[in-house]
Design an enzyme around this catalytic site. Structure first.
Site, PDB file in Angstrom:
ATOM      1  N   LYS A  25      13.861 -16.058  34.655  1.00  0.00           N
ATOM      2  CA  LYS A  25      14.477 -14.770  34.991  1.00  0.00           C
ATOM      3  C   LYS A  25      14.153 -14.512  36.464  1.00  0.00           C
ATOM      4  CE  LYS A  25      15.240 -12.052  30.947  1.00  0.00           C
ATOM      5  NZ  LYS A  25      15.148 -10.711  30.403  1.00  0.00           N
ATOM      6  N   GLU A  59      28.202 -17.817  30.017  1.00  0.00           N
ATOM      7  CA  GLU A  59      27.656 -16.546  29.533  1.00  0.00           C
ATOM      8  C   GLU A  59      28.458 -15.408  30.144  1.00  0.00           C
ATOM      9  OE1 GLU A  59      23.637 -16.055  30.996  1.00  0.00           O
ATOM     10  OE2 GLU A  59      24.215 -16.580  33.025  1.00  0.00           O
TER      11      GLU A  59
END
Length: 169
Positions: A25, A59
């Protein structure tokens, strides 16, 4: 929530794993998605579909994606984007239901033979998609059952009561 959101395809792509730490992340990786989401919203969409460096479906800007084709659940291999916790939870819930889950590379033109699409993520939970680039999808039984299973898992008895009252309304 169960009507389905609208997505457009982003002009930006997810980087190859040898170009960025795609399994982390990392704040720098969010910039591509932030730009894509703002552009999509400016065009009247809710979010953007992100393609990977190969031009394959990867995504949305902040959520993983699932497609239902012929009663089977298909989701991209998380090789250049984050393999989300909610994604893994939904895969487990689907398998508990006896649904076949196939992790594979998915071409954009496969949207034409897809019946249901939904996104998963911490904020998105399970969010149905109603349209991507002119392809329309219905919020079908597989999506509805996984929304119910997920709600039951994270909210327990509260979700069961809310589901019962909303189906009566």
């Amino acid at each position: 929530r169960l009507r389905g959101i609208r997505l457009t395809t982003a002009k930006w792509r997810r980087p190859a794993p040898e170009c960025a730490p795609t399994q982390a992340k990392a704040a720098g990786l969010y910039m591509i998605c932030t730009l894509s989401k703002h552009e999509a919203e400016a065009e009247g969409y809710h979010d953007a579909l992100m393609l990977d460096h190969r031009g394959l479906i990867s995504e949305a800007t902040g959520a993983n994606i699932f497609l239902v084709q012929d009663g089977k659940l298909h989701t991209p291999i998380p090789d250049c984007f984050l393999d989300g916790i909610t994604r893994r939870t939904v895969i487990a819930l689907a398998r508990e239901r006896g649904l076949e889950v196939i992790e594979r590379r998915i071409e954009l033109d496969e949207l034409a033979r897809t019946s249901e699409v939904f996104l998963t993520g911490t904020a998105a939970e399970i969010t149905p998609v109603g349209e991507i680039e002119g392809h329309t999808f219905h919020v079908g039984e597989i999506t509805r059952s996984l929304v119910s299973d997920y709600d039951q898992l994270v909210r327990g008895a509260t979700a069961k009561a809310e589901t019962a009252s909303s189906s009566v309304a």
